[in-house]
Design a protein around this motif. Structure first.
Motif, PDB file in Angstrom:
ATOM      1  N   TRP A   5       0.867  -1.180   0.000  1.00 44.63           N
ATOM      2  CA  TRP A   5       0.000   0.000   0.000  1.00 44.63           C
ATOM      3  C   TRP A   5       0.901   1.226   0.000  1.00 44.63           C
ATOM      4  O   TRP A   5       1.676   1.424   0.938  1.00 44.63           O
ATOM      5  CB  TRP A   5      -0.905  -0.022   1.226  1.00 44.63           C
ATOM      6  N   ILE A   7       1.043   5.220   0.035  1.00 44.79           N
ATOM      7  CA  ILE A   7       0.270   6.420   0.354  1.00 44.79           C
ATOM      8  C   ILE A   7       1.076   7.628  -0.122  1.00 44.79           C
ATOM      9  O   ILE A   7       2.231   7.807   0.269  1.00 44.79           O
ATOM     10  CB  ILE A   7       0.007   6.503   1.867  1.00 44.79           C
ATOM     11  N   SER A  31      -2.809   5.165  -2.877  1.00 40.59           N
ATOM     12  CA  SER A  31      -3.638   6.180  -2.229  1.00 40.59           C
ATOM     13  C   SER A  31      -3.040   7.563  -2.391  1.00 40.59           C
ATOM     14  O   SER A  31      -1.821   7.729  -2.504  1.00 40.59           O
ATOM     15  CB  SER A  31      -3.810   5.874  -0.732  1.00 40.59           C
ATOM     16  N   LEU A  38      -4.107   9.566  -9.233  1.00 37.96           N
ATOM     17  CA  LEU A  38      -4.017   8.133  -8.950  1.00 37.96           C
ATOM     18  C   LEU A  38      -4.369   7.308 -10.182  1.00 37.96           C
ATOM     19  O   LEU A  38      -3.701   6.319 -10.496  1.00 37.96           O
ATOM     20  CB  LEU A  38      -4.949   7.759  -7.796  1.00 37.96           C
ATOM     21  N   CYS A  51      -7.108   1.593  -6.349  1.00 40.60           N
ATOM     22  CA  CYS A  51      -6.897   2.984  -5.949  1.00 40.60           C
ATOM     23  C   CYS A  51      -7.891   3.357  -4.849  1.00 40.60           C
ATOM     24  O   CYS A  51      -9.089   3.091  -4.974  1.00 40.60           O
ATOM     25  CB  CYS A  51      -7.067   3.931  -7.132  1.00 40.60           C
ATOM     26  N   GLU A  52      -7.378   3.960  -3.783  1.00 39.85           N
ATOM     27  CA  GLU A  52      -8.220   4.419  -2.683  1.00 39.85           C
ATOM     28  C   GLU A  52      -7.867   5.873  -2.383  1.00 39.85           C
ATOM     29  O   GLU A  52      -6.773   6.173  -1.912  1.00 39.85           O
ATOM     30  CB  GLU A  52      -7.997   3.561  -1.424  1.00 39.85           C
ATOM     31  N   VAL A  53      -8.802   6.782  -2.671  1.00 40.59           N
ATOM     32  CA  VAL A  53      -8.571   8.199  -2.389  1.00 40.59           C
ATOM     33  C   VAL A  53      -8.494   8.401  -0.883  1.00 40.59           C
ATOM     34  O   VAL A  53      -9.326   7.878  -0.127  1.00 40.59           O
ATOM     35  CB  VAL A  53      -9.686   9.065  -2.997  1.00 40.59           C
ATOM     36  N   LEU A  54      -7.479   9.156  -0.449  1.00 41.75           N
ATOM     37  CA  LEU A  54      -7.219   9.296   0.988  1.00 41.75           C
ATOM     38  C   LEU A  54      -6.630  10.664   1.293  1.00 41.75           C
ATOM     39  O   LEU A  54      -5.710  11.125   0.610  1.00 41.75           O
ATOM     40  CB  LEU A  54      -6.236   8.203   1.440  1.00 41.75           C
ATOM     41  N   SER A  61     -11.102   9.772   7.247  1.00 47.35           N
ATOM     42  CA  SER A  61     -10.688   9.249   5.941  1.00 47.35           C
ATOM     43  C   SER A  61      -9.677   8.130   6.113  1.00 47.35           C
ATOM     44  O   SER A  61      -9.776   7.080   5.466  1.00 47.35           O
ATOM     45  CB  SER A  61     -10.098  10.373   5.088  1.00 47.35           C
ATOM     46  N   VAL A  65     -10.508   4.132   5.020  1.00 47.57           N
ATOM     47  CA  VAL A  65      -9.713   3.451   3.997  1.00 47.57           C
ATOM     48  C   VAL A  65      -8.961   2.265   4.596  1.00 47.57           C
ATOM     49  O   VAL A  65      -8.894   1.186   3.999  1.00 47.57           O
ATOM     50  CB  VAL A  65      -8.737   4.439   3.322  1.00 47.57           C
ATOM     51  N   SER A  82       3.345  10.440   1.535  1.00 49.52           N
ATOM     52  CA  SER A  82       2.586  11.666   1.321  1.00 49.52           C
ATOM     53  C   SER A  82       3.302  12.840   1.988  1.00 49.52           C
ATOM     54  O   SER A  82       3.936  12.681   3.033  1.00 49.52           O
ATOM     55  CB  SER A  82       1.176  11.519   1.908  1.00 49.52           C
TER      56      SER A  82
END
Length: 245
Positions: A5, A7, A31, A38, A51-54, A61, A65, A82
């Motif tokens: 994963w 981020i 993410s 993404l 894809c997971e918007v975060l 949020s 997720v 991030s």
């Protein structure tokens, strides 16, 4: 490691790392705050990705997720890359900018780690957090950014001490200057500038080793480490001369 994963995968180091891991056959979850970015990264991958918007600054949020991602099994690797960067010379010091950078760069890591660790401790995984060599010592025009990254370094060092005898393998990543949309804003010459692809290569190599800290490029990292150990009288004079502050 068969799943990861990432981020902060919408651009820069996160996107380059996603590309490298995809080529190795790793199943990816990407993410970031921008669904468009993404999707653009996902379309470049060799294998299908999720894809997971975060938004790392929003606890709800993060929790939502994470519950979705970890419903069956936690990913073998979690990379927190991030972050944001704003140059802050004396003439532009701002509580709002400092608060924003601390919220994204530091509190975002805290929000994620607080959510991740309980289940990760149960099942085991590797967690890599991206900070910066700028967190080693104060630099001109980087008071807000450097402080946020110094906080991340200290936070990870503290957690590592408590995670040493657990199933969570925490790693700290300290890059120097990496060519990304964030560093493209800089108006000065960046020493030992490397590409995001080179950074991704260093990260993958480091994650396969045993060292807690993964730092690069090597020459610049050694210089920054040496400077951080000097007495202030020498350190401040040297930094001023090097950066022409």
């Amino acid at each position: 490691m068969n799943s990861a994963w990432i981020i902060g995968a919408g651009s820069g180091i996160g996107a380059a790392l996603a590309d490298k891991l995809s080529r190795q056959g790793v199943r990816l979850i990407l993410s970031g705050r921008s669904p468009e970015k993404l999707e653009g990264v996902a379309q470049r991958m060799l294998n299908p990705v999720t894809c997971e918007v975060l938004d790392v600054t929003e606890v709800e949020s993060v929790n939502t997720v994470w519950q979705k991602i970890s419903a069956d099994r936690v990913p073998g690797l979690i990379v927190i890359s991030s972050g944001d960067y704003v140059e802050t010379p004396l003439s532009e010091l701002s509580p709002e900018i400092s608060r924003h950078l601390m919220e994204v760069n530091y509190q975002g890591v805290v929000n994620l780690m607080s959510a991740l660790l309980p289940k990760c401790l149960e099942q085991g995984c590797q967690i890599a957090v991206v900070a910066s060599l700028a967190g080693y010592t104060g630099l001109p025009k980087a008071s807000a950014y450097g402080a946020s990254k110094a906080a991340v370094i200290n936070y990870c060092e503290s957690l590592k001490l408590e995670l040493l005898d657990t199933s969570v393998d925490l790693r700290l990543i300290n890059p120097g200057f990496v060519k990304t949309p964030l560093t493209d804003k800089n108006q000065f010459k960046m020493p030992d500038l490397i590409t995001a692809e080179q950074a991704a290569t260093e990260i993958v190599k480091g994650l396969s080793g045993t060292a807690f800290e993964i730092r690069f490029p090597k020459r610049f990292a050694r210089i920054m480490s040496f400077i951080s150990l000097l007495p202030y009288r020498i350190k401040l004079s040297l930094i001023k001369r090097i950066t022409r502050a």
